[in-house]
Design an enzyme around this catalytic site. Structure first.
Site, mmCIF file in Angstrom:
data_model
loop_
_atom_site.group_PDB
_atom_site.id
_atom_site.type_symbol
_atom_site.label_atom_id
_atom_site.label_comp_id
_atom_site.label_asym_id
_atom_site.label_seq_id
_atom_site.Cartn_x
_atom_site.Cartn_y
_atom_site.Cartn_z
ATOM 1 N N TYR A 134 0.819 -1.114 0.043
ATOM 2 C CA TYR A 134 -0.058 0.219 -0.007
ATOM 3 C C TYR A 134 0.845 1.184 0.044
ATOM 4 O O TYR A 134 0.780 2.038 -0.833
ATOM 5 C CB TYR A 134 -0.924 -0.129 1.320
ATOM 6 C CG TYR A 134 -1.568 1.307 1.602
ATOM 7 C CD1 TYR A 134 -2.772 1.543 1.093
ATOM 8 C CD2 TYR A 134 -1.129 2.102 2.756
ATOM 9 C CE1 TYR A 134 -3.425 2.703 1.479
ATOM 10 C CE2 TYR A 134 -1.720 3.203 2.899
ATOM 11 C CZ TYR A 134 -2.940 3.554 2.390
ATOM 12 O OH TYR A 134 -3.560 4.767 3.108
HETATM 13 N N1 LIG Z 1 -7.270 4.156 6.876
HETATM 14 C C1 LIG Z 1 -6.308 4.913 7.400
HETATM 15 O O1 LIG Z 1 -5.874 4.983 8.355
HETATM 16 C C2 LIG Z 1 -5.601 5.941 6.059
HETATM 17 C C3 LIG Z 1 -4.489 6.548 6.598
HETATM 18 C C4 LIG Z 1 -3.829 7.471 5.944
HETATM 19 C C5 LIG Z 1 -4.413 7.608 4.386
HETATM 20 N N2 LIG Z 1 -5.575 6.875 4.073
HETATM 21 C C6 LIG Z 1 -5.931 7.188 2.744
HETATM 22 O O2 LIG Z 1 -7.124 8.283 2.968
HETATM 23 C C7 LIG Z 1 -8.061 8.213 1.710
HETATM 24 C C8 LIG Z 1 -9.200 8.341 2.233
HETATM 25 O O3 LIG Z 1 -9.635 7.412 2.978
HETATM 26 P P1 LIG Z 1 -11.027 6.991 3.348
HETATM 27 O O4 LIG Z 1 -11.050 6.032 4.742
HETATM 28 O O5 LIG Z 1 -11.812 7.984 3.239
HETATM 29 O O6 LIG Z 1 -11.001 5.743 2.429
HETATM 30 P P2 LIG Z 1 -12.244 5.015 1.983
HETATM 31 O O7 LIG Z 1 -13.415 5.153 3.009
HETATM 32 O O8 LIG Z 1 -12.011 3.373 1.601
HETATM 33 O O9 LIG Z 1 -12.901 5.539 0.482
HETATM 34 C C9 LIG Z 1 -12.237 5.177 -0.698
HETATM 35 C C10 LIG Z 1 -13.258 5.493 -1.925
HETATM 36 O O10 LIG Z 1 -12.521 5.170 -2.999
HETATM 37 C C11 LIG Z 1 -13.532 4.751 -3.842
HETATM 38 N N3 LIG Z 1 -13.123 3.868 -4.852
HETATM 39 C C12 LIG Z 1 -12.323 2.715 -4.749
HETATM 40 N N4 LIG Z 1 -11.959 2.115 -6.057
HETATM 41 C C13 LIG Z 1 -12.531 3.282 -7.015
HETATM 42 C C14 LIG Z 1 -12.680 3.304 -8.433
HETATM 43 N N5 LIG Z 1 -12.130 2.339 -9.156
HETATM 44 N N6 LIG Z 1 -13.374 4.368 -8.910
HETATM 45 C C15 LIG Z 1 -13.719 5.498 -8.273
HETATM 46 N N7 LIG Z 1 -13.518 5.426 -6.734
HETATM 47 C C16 LIG Z 1 -13.233 4.177 -6.422
HETATM 48 C C17 LIG Z 1 -14.411 3.926 -3.063
HETATM 49 O O11 LIG Z 1 -15.792 3.833 -3.733
HETATM 50 P P3 LIG Z 1 -16.911 2.801 -3.080
HETATM 51 O O12 LIG Z 1 -17.515 3.558 -1.941
HETATM 52 O O13 LIG Z 1 -17.777 2.731 -4.231
HETATM 53 O O14 LIG Z 1 -16.116 1.468 -2.718
HETATM 54 C C18 LIG Z 1 -14.555 4.584 -1.694
HETATM 55 O O15 LIG Z 1 -15.497 5.605 -1.625
HETATM 56 C C19 LIG Z 1 -7.416 6.790 0.882
HETATM 57 O O16 LIG Z 1 -6.806 7.195 -0.259
HETATM 58 C C20 LIG Z 1 -6.778 6.230 2.083
HETATM 59 O O17 LIG Z 1 -5.862 5.000 1.550
HETATM 60 C C21 LIG Z 1 -5.868 5.910 4.966
#
Ligand SMILES: NC(=O)c1ccc[n+]([C@@H]2O[C@H](COP(=O)([O-])OP(=O)(O)OC[C@H]3O[C@@H](n4cnc5c(N)ncnc54)[C@H](OP(=O)(O)O)[C@@H]3O)[C@@H](O)[C@H]2O)c1
Length: 231
Positions: A134
């Site tokens: 990742y």
């Molecule tokens: N989790 C952590 O602790 C953490 C820490 C630092 C940074 N981040 C990053 O911060 C960002 C936001 O996090 P989050 O928790 O808000 O993520 P999330 O809730 O998993 O949301 C990701 C979104 O991306 C969309 N997506 C996935 N594949 C796609 C595609 N092919 N086309 C269009 N949209 C697509 C998903 O759509 P669907 O709803 O339709 O599935 C979902 O709405 C991410 O990049 C994550 O990696 C996460």
């Protein structure tokens, strides 16, 4: 003047918080939520925010994304594969972010804001963790985008995301990376509520001094507007 904002990955947890906040700022921002499935649309209808299913980051090619993004003032990319396998991680978090940044340039959109991850650039931080693949995706997306001299990029790099109430505060972004280096020794908390990340995105949209900057984000004691304003 109202800024027209495209939020990609709008159904995600950070982006949902962002869109909710933008919905309360309609004199400042006109927002279009890009989602994958119209069945996700009702929450945006309730907020009075328009949504579109025109962009699937994996399925849509560069030209289609660029054509769809023409006329926007800024694009926020907050999509992520969410741990759904290496293929999707590379197609969304790495190639998807880069492809959308290329589309932003083709469409002559003034700004591109990417939600990445804390210390993506620092291999030592993540190499011996289960999140190595990742972080490799995040690192190279960040590098390619930040080396693009023709793009007004801003890369926000939050720590562990939490579904907690917003605090309205963050750590000074200039201090975050050195704090994160000490976490194992001093047990610092490198998490942040998603809602505070959303507010930091809004302050970055408001503040052109965040262009071509990395903004590492963890919880802290400084008002978000003040912390982002001094970048
Ligand atoms: N989790 C952590 O602790 C953490 C820490 C630092 C940074 N981040 C990053 O911060 C960002 C936001 O996090 P989050 O928790 O808000 O993520 P999330 O809730 O998993 O949301 C990701 C979104 O991306 C969309 N997506 C996935 N594949 C796609 C595609 N092919 N086309 C269009 N949209 C697509 C998903 O759509 P669907 O709803 O339709 O599935 C979902 O709405 C991410 O990049 C994550 O990696 C996460």
């Amino acid at each position: 003047m109202v800024s027209k904002i495209a939020v990609i990955g709008a159904n995600g947890k950070v982006a949902t918080q962002l869109v909710q906040k933008l919905a309360n700022l309609k004199t400042e921002f006109e927002t279009i939520a890009f989602i994958r499935d119209s069945s996700q649309g009702s929450k945006f209808d309730q907020l009075g925010i328009k949504y579109s299913t025109k962009i699937d980051i994996i399925e849509s090619n560069l030209e289609k994304i660029a054509n769809t993004l023409k006329g926007f003032d800024a694009v926020v990319f907050s999509a992520g594969a969410g741990g759904k396998g290496l293929d999707k991680t590379f197609a969304v978090d790495l190639d998807g972010a880069v492809k959308v940044s290329e589309a932003v340039k083709l469409a002559k959109v003034k700004r591109f804001l990417l939600v990445s991850a804390l210390k993506s650039q620092d291999r030592e931080f993540w190499w011996n963790t289960p999140l190595r693949s990742y972080f490799i995706a995040k690192k190279y997306a960040d590098e390619i985008i930040s080396r693009d001299e023709d793009l007004n990029w801003t890369i926000l790099q939050p720590g562990h995301l939490k579904d907690e109430n917003d605090t309205g505060k963050i750590e000074d972004p200039l201090r975050v990376n050195s704090i994160a280096n000490k976490i194992s020794k001093e047990n610092h908390d490198i998490s942040i509520p998603r809602s505070d990340v959303a507010q930091a995105i809004i302050e970055s949209l408001r503040n052109e001094s965040t262009i071509k900057k990395f903004i590492p984000l963890i919880r802290g004691e400084i008002d978000i507007k003040e912390a982002i304003g001094k970048i």
